[in-house]
Design an enzyme around this catalytic site. Sequence first.
Site, PDB file in Angstrom:
ATOM      1  CB  THR A 140      -1.004  -0.020   1.147  1.00  0.00           C
ATOM      2  OG1 THR A 140      -0.260   0.060   2.543  1.00  0.00           O
ATOM      3  CG2 THR A 140      -1.957  -1.141   0.989  1.00  0.00           C
ATOM      4  CB  SER A 178      -0.354  -3.690   9.123  1.00  0.00           C
ATOM      5  OG  SER A 178      -1.307  -4.144   9.288  1.00  0.00           O
ATOM      6  CG  ASN A 202      10.675 -11.727  11.322  1.00  0.00           C
ATOM      7  OD1 ASN A 202      11.073 -12.510  11.896  1.00  0.00           O
ATOM      8  ND2 ASN A 202      10.033 -11.747   9.946  1.00  0.00           N
ATOM      9  CE1 TYR A 248      -4.476  -3.181  10.773  1.00  0.00           C
ATOM     10  CE2 TYR A 248      -6.572  -2.255  11.559  1.00  0.00           C
ATOM     11  CZ  TYR A 248      -5.348  -2.089  11.145  1.00  0.00           C
ATOM     12  OH  TYR A 248      -4.680  -0.899  11.381  1.00  0.00           O
ATOM     13  CE  LYS A 252      -1.991  -3.106  13.090  1.00  0.00           C
ATOM     14  NZ  LYS A 252      -0.460  -2.512  12.853  1.00  0.00           N
ATOM     15  CE1 TYR A 262      11.233 -11.373  20.805  1.00  0.00           C
ATOM     16  CE2 TYR A 262       9.046 -11.706  20.604  1.00  0.00           C
ATOM     17  CZ  TYR A 262      10.402 -12.004  20.427  1.00  0.00           C
ATOM     18  OH  TYR A 262      10.568 -13.191  19.423  1.00  0.00           O
TER      19      TYR A 262
END
Length: 445
Positions: A140, A178, A202, A248, A252, A262
């Site tokens: 996009t 995204s 990643n 979506y 999210k 993390y």
Amino acid sequence: MWTITITKKRWKQVAIATGTIGVFLIVLVKILDISDNKESLSAAPQSQHELIAIYEQQQKLIEEQQLELQKTKEELARLQDDLRALQSNTPRKYPKVKYLNYKNRKRILITGGAGFVGSHLVDNLMLDGHEIIVVDNFFTGRKRNVAHWLGHENFELIHHDIVNPLFIEVDEIYHLASPASPPHYMLNPVKTIKTNTMGTINVLGLAKRVMAKVLIASTSEVYGDPTVHPQPESYWGHVNPIGPRACYDEGKRVSETLSYAYAKQEKVQVRVARIFNTYGPRMHMNDGRVVSNFILQALRNETITVYGNGKQTRSFQYVDDLVDGLMALMESNYTQPVNLGNPVEHTIEEFAFMIKELVGGSSKVGRTDAMEDDPQRRKPDISRAKKYLNWEPKVPLKMGLLKTIDYFRKELERSDRFAANSKKYFDSHDLQRSPQRFQFDPGNG
């Protein structure tokens, strides 16, 4: 008597001489006629030979002209290469950026940096003097959004899909990659989920390896169709996990979960921004969202389409306000999710008439069927942003809309010029003739 006799004799002689001359002339004419016929018979092959010679001469001239044309084209190509080399060697004029020494200058990665929000964030961080690395797969995003920075010593653009691992050295990461509009993320729901899960893994893995601070761009869609109004960050949401928006919404939500996993397990510094409806220049013209749909329909004098009864509400913030909020959140020490949006609420119907008034024209406002799982109310509680970031939106709605309308008007003019030029190209006689050169009869082997 003698005189008369002599005269008669002379007349006789004259008559004989005249007759002789007449016969001679007749014979001569016939001889000349025969000679002309012979010459004409011998001239026919001679004129055919001349025609062949003229044809061969013309062919030779055409070949010489074609050779000259080829040489001209080669010379033109060489000149174009020289011009490109000259342009590449000529310093480009960039916006003036601040100078930061090596202690204060940061290497900042922005995933999705060629997109709508990402490109504005790039502008602000570049002007502040930081080194910016943009990673985008251009699903996009558009290269033109950041083209004005290409070649700058502080800017780097990498064509890469963040679903695949990336190994670079950075100090901060803004993870914006995204698709964010329903038509785009519903076009390829699996890809959308991968971007928000594998892509986030990643990014967080990279942040862990290089000890970088990372900001995750989440969304107000994590609240789904809310039962609490306005929506505070403590609200857990009301989401359909198998609906058309789930790729979506849930993507999210998982992205946020990964971030805090993390942070807890790997001690990664994370920031989470829940972004509400945003508009402004560089929006994708066909992203299917309210602002772009209404503006394009109004500019084209088409019916402004309102889904459902038009009583559902949205809160719209200008992109500059959002970028300020993202940068403030990254610089802060606050680690919990923060809403970034405009708390001023408007119904979709009100917004449609506002666009119609600002654009002008002959458009009418019409209604169509409601979309599945379309949230009925959407308004952020920005108490956290005010308290911890000292942030709130500043750009008035009408001022931002006027800037956005101006951008869309220029984009339409640009696309119309391109379409007109394309039509001229495809309607050209050369293209009409070219297929004839390749026509053949399959029956003739």
